[in-house]
Design a protein around this motif. Sequence first.
Motif, PDB file in Angstrom:
ATOM      1  N   ASP A  33      -9.776 -28.045 -55.489  1.00 49.63           N
ATOM      2  CA  ASP A  33     -10.362 -26.966 -56.293  1.00 49.63           C
ATOM      3  C   ASP A  33      -9.389 -25.814 -56.501  1.00 49.63           C
ATOM      4  OD1 ASP A  33     -10.342 -25.767 -53.804  1.00 49.63           O
ATOM      5  OD2 ASP A  33     -12.498 -25.361 -53.747  1.00 49.63           O
ATOM      6  N   GLN A  34      -8.107 -26.048 -56.197  1.00 45.50           N
ATOM      7  CA  GLN A  34      -6.999 -25.109 -56.384  1.00 45.50           C
ATOM      8  C   GLN A  34      -6.996 -23.937 -55.400  1.00 45.50           C
ATOM      9  OE1 GLN A  34      -4.534 -26.208 -58.447  1.00 45.50           O
ATOM     10  NE2 GLN A  34      -5.939 -27.935 -58.454  1.00 45.50           N
ATOM     11  N   LYS A  35      -7.798 -23.985 -54.348  1.00 45.71           N
ATOM     12  CA  LYS A  35      -7.747 -22.964 -53.307  1.00 45.71           C
ATOM     13  C   LYS A  35      -6.666 -23.330 -52.302  1.00 45.71           C
ATOM     14  CE  LYS A  35     -12.537 -21.453 -53.553  1.00 45.71           C
ATOM     15  NZ  LYS A  35     -13.803 -21.299 -52.819  1.00 45.71           N
ATOM     16  N   GLN A  50     -11.042 -21.865 -44.753  1.00 44.47           N
ATOM     17  CA  GLN A  50     -11.385 -20.514 -45.176  1.00 44.47           C
ATOM     18  C   GLN A  50     -12.888 -20.261 -45.238  1.00 44.47           C
ATOM     19  OE1 GLN A  50     -10.597 -19.789 -49.499  1.00 44.47           O
ATOM     20  NE2 GLN A  50      -9.457 -21.696 -49.268  1.00 44.47           N
ATOM     21  N   GLU A  51     -13.673 -21.286 -45.497  1.00 43.98           N
ATOM     22  CA  GLU A  51     -15.128 -21.090 -45.577  1.00 43.98           C
ATOM     23  C   GLU A  51     -15.749 -20.730 -44.228  1.00 43.98           C
ATOM     24  OE1 GLU A  51     -14.322 -23.451 -49.277  1.00 43.98           O
ATOM     25  OE2 GLU A  51     -13.639 -23.644 -47.227  1.00 43.98           O
ATOM     26  N   ILE A  52     -15.034 -20.971 -43.145  1.00 42.84           N
ATOM     27  CA  ILE A  52     -15.595 -20.679 -41.824  1.00 42.84           C
ATOM     28  C   ILE A  52     -14.636 -19.888 -40.952  1.00 42.84           C
ATOM     29  CG2 ILE A  52     -17.177 -22.628 -41.771  1.00 42.84           C
ATOM     30  CD1 ILE A  52     -13.979 -22.662 -39.756  1.00 42.84           C
ATOM     31  N   GLY A  53     -13.649 -19.264 -41.533  1.00 44.46           N
ATOM     32  CA  GLY A  53     -12.679 -18.489 -40.769  1.00 44.46           C
ATOM     33  C   GLY A  53     -13.293 -17.229 -40.183  1.00 44.46           C
ATOM     34  N   ARG A  54     -12.447 -16.418 -39.579  1.00 40.23           N
ATOM     35  CA  ARG A  54     -12.930 -15.191 -38.921  1.00 40.23           C
ATOM     36  C   ARG A  54     -13.688 -14.275 -39.875  1.00 40.23           C
ATOM     37  NH1 ARG A  54      -7.695 -15.599 -36.019  1.00 40.23           N
ATOM     38  NH2 ARG A  54      -8.281 -16.257 -33.931  1.00 40.23           N
ATOM     39  N   MET A  80       0.575 -30.877 -51.947  1.00 36.81           N
ATOM     40  CA  MET A  80       1.320 -29.875 -52.675  1.00 36.81           C
ATOM     41  C   MET A  80       1.674 -28.748 -51.717  1.00 36.81           C
ATOM     42  SD  MET A  80      -0.410 -29.570 -56.328  1.00 36.81           S
ATOM     43  CE  MET A  80      -2.073 -30.102 -56.271  1.00 36.81           C
ATOM     44  N   LEU A  81       2.917 -28.554 -51.570  1.00 41.48           N
ATOM     45  CA  LEU A  81       3.414 -27.586 -50.613  1.00 41.48           C
ATOM     46  C   LEU A  81       3.807 -26.292 -51.319  1.00 41.48           C
ATOM     47  CD1 LEU A  81       4.312 -27.100 -47.696  1.00 41.48           C
ATOM     48  CD2 LEU A  81       6.480 -28.161 -48.295  1.00 41.48           C
ATOM     49  N   LEU A  82       3.220 -25.185 -50.883  1.00 39.95           N
ATOM     50  CA  LEU A  82       3.589 -23.875 -51.426  1.00 39.95           C
ATOM     51  C   LEU A  82       4.661 -23.208 -50.580  1.00 39.95           C
ATOM     52  CD1 LEU A  82       0.175 -22.277 -52.372  1.00 39.95           C
ATOM     53  CD2 LEU A  82       1.886 -23.223 -53.890  1.00 39.95           C
ATOM     54  N   GLY A  83       4.551 -23.336 -49.271  1.00 36.98           N
ATOM     55  CA  GLY A  83       5.513 -22.689 -48.400  1.00 36.98           C
ATOM     56  C   GLY A  83       5.641 -23.451 -47.105  1.00 36.98           C
ATOM     57  N   LEU A  84       6.798 -23.342 -46.473  1.00 34.19           N
ATOM     58  CA  LEU A  84       7.047 -24.059 -45.239  1.00 34.19           C
ATOM     59  C   LEU A  84       7.947 -23.204 -44.369  1.00 34.19           C
ATOM     60  CD1 LEU A  84       7.039 -26.715 -43.555  1.00 34.19           C
ATOM     61  CD2 LEU A  84       8.922 -27.482 -44.988  1.00 34.19           C
ATOM     62  N   ALA A  85       7.552 -23.021 -43.107  1.00 34.75           N
ATOM     63  CA  ALA A  85       8.391 -22.295 -42.159  1.00 34.75           C
ATOM     64  C   ALA A  85       8.355 -23.043 -40.847  1.00 34.75           C
ATOM     65  CB  ALA A  85       7.863 -20.874 -41.970  1.00 34.75           C
ATOM     66  N   GLY A  86       9.466 -23.094 -40.161  1.00 31.99           N
ATOM     67  CA  GLY A  86       9.510 -23.762 -38.867  1.00 31.99           C
ATOM     68  C   GLY A  86      10.596 -24.808 -38.857  1.00 31.99           C
ATOM     69  N   ALA A  87      10.744 -25.447 -37.733  1.00 29.74           N
ATOM     70  CA  ALA A  87      11.792 -26.448 -37.566  1.00 29.74           C
ATOM     71  C   ALA A  87      11.191 -27.801 -37.279  1.00 29.74           C
ATOM     72  CB  ALA A  87      12.700 -26.023 -36.423  1.00 29.74           C
ATOM     73  N   ALA A  88      11.912 -28.858 -37.680  1.00 31.61           N
ATOM     74  CA  ALA A  88      11.466 -30.212 -37.389  1.00 31.61           C
ATOM     75  C   ALA A  88      11.421 -30.387 -35.883  1.00 31.61           C
ATOM     76  CB  ALA A  88      12.424 -31.215 -38.025  1.00 31.61           C
ATOM     77  N   GLY A  89      10.490 -31.204 -35.408  1.00 26.99           N
ATOM     78  CA  GLY A  89      10.353 -31.428 -33.989  1.00 26.99           C
ATOM     79  C   GLY A  89       9.600 -30.320 -33.294  1.00 26.99           C
ATOM     80  N   ALA A  90       8.940 -29.493 -34.026  1.00 19.77           N
ATOM     81  CA  ALA A  90       8.212 -28.376 -33.445  1.00 19.77           C
ATOM     82  C   ALA A  90       6.955 -28.090 -34.259  1.00 19.77           C
ATOM     83  CB  ALA A  90       9.120 -27.159 -33.377  1.00 19.77           C
ATOM     84  N   GLN A  91       6.867 -26.895 -34.737  1.00 20.92           N
ATOM     85  CA  GLN A  91       5.685 -26.409 -35.438  1.00 20.92           C
ATOM     86  C   GLN A  91       6.093 -25.899 -36.809  1.00 20.92           C
ATOM     87  OE1 GLN A  91       3.649 -23.567 -33.001  1.00 20.92           O
ATOM     88  NE2 GLN A  91       2.763 -22.536 -34.739  1.00 20.92           N
ATOM     89  N   GLN A  92       5.285 -26.209 -37.835  1.00 16.61           N
ATOM     90  CA  GLN A  92       5.541 -25.749 -39.192  1.00 16.61           C
ATOM     91  C   GLN A  92       4.280 -25.118 -39.748  1.00 16.61           C
ATOM     92  OE1 GLN A  92       6.429 -29.507 -41.014  1.00 16.61           O
ATOM     93  NE2 GLN A  92       8.598 -29.410 -40.518  1.00 16.61           N
ATOM     94  N   SER A  93       4.416 -23.962 -40.377  1.00 20.16           N
ATOM     95  CA  SER A  93       3.285 -23.323 -41.046  1.00 20.16           C
ATOM     96  C   SER A  93       3.338 -23.686 -42.519  1.00 20.16           C
ATOM     97  CB  SER A  93       3.352 -21.802 -40.879  1.00 20.16           C
ATOM     98  OG  SER A  93       3.226 -21.467 -39.520  1.00 20.16           O
ATOM     99  N   LEU A  94       2.233 -24.184 -43.035  1.00 20.46           N
ATOM    100  CA  LEU A  94       2.168 -24.669 -44.411  1.00 20.46           C
ATOM    101  C   LEU A  94       1.071 -23.968 -45.194  1.00 20.46           C
ATOM    102  CD1 LEU A  94       2.006 -28.463 -43.499  1.00 20.46           C
ATOM    103  CD2 LEU A  94       4.069 -27.171 -44.025  1.00 20.46           C
ATOM    104  N   GLN A  95       1.251 -23.908 -46.493  1.00 24.75           N
ATOM    105  CA  GLN A  95       0.192 -23.519 -47.425  1.00 24.75           C
ATOM    106  C   GLN A  95       0.074 -24.666 -48.418  1.00 24.75           C
ATOM    107  OE1 GLN A  95      -1.895 -20.698 -47.765  1.00 24.75           O
ATOM    108  NE2 GLN A  95      -1.197 -20.343 -45.677  1.00 24.75           N
ATOM    109  N   LEU A  96      -1.040 -25.351 -48.400  1.00 22.03           N
ATOM    110  CA  LEU A  96      -1.289 -26.468 -49.297  1.00 22.03           C
ATOM    111  C   LEU A  96      -2.349 -26.070 -50.306  1.00 22.03           C
ATOM    112  CD1 LEU A  96      -1.515 -29.254 -46.546  1.00 22.03           C
ATOM    113  CD2 LEU A  96       0.507 -28.498 -47.805  1.00 22.03           C
TER     114      LEU A  96
END
Length: 187
Positions: free
Chosen positions: A21-23, A74-78, A1-17
């Motif tokens: 547990d709905q997090k 997220q359970e082990i992030g900064r 399930m994709l919430l947001g997508l930024a970036g170009a094909a053939g490179a790097q994309q930032s996603l929010q899935l």
Amino acid sequence: MLLGLAGAAGAQQSLQLIRQDQKAVAVTAYTSGTGACRGIAIISPGAGGSETGYRYLGDVMASLGYLSLVVGHQEIGRDAVRDRVRGGGLREGLAALITEPEAYRGRFMDISAARRWAQERCKGGESVLIGHSMGAATVMLEAGARNKLGVQGADSFSAYIALSPQGAGSIFPENAWSGIRKPALLL
């Protein structure tokens, strides 16, 4: 399930899935841009790491034909590491964090969400789980290593790569990995 997508094909994309547990799960995807997809490679960072690290590894795996995803746990992030260190020092805080069974269960959900997204886009049959430090422990747990945390992985990847893995100690007993039957590279 994709919430947001930024970036170009053939490179790097930032996603929010969204995981089961709905997090939300932050993920960075790397693609080769060739159209062909050999398989997927999921990269699990160590404690304090994020989806924005390991670009070198994401790029290399993409150049080999894999749809590569670096997962932000997220359970082990900064923030989680900072909270633990404040409570008892760096060594004690990290030791407590890397032995929390719930942190690994969260990691498994993050990896599962990333994998679902990748499998919809890549029909290649191979799948590789790669992890560094705590991510390496995640890799070994997923591969089926016996452990002291009561955590059971699904052993659902074709191969495993553990970068800076733990030996016997607070997570794994002696010979914990002796039952692993799929290819595993430990560096």
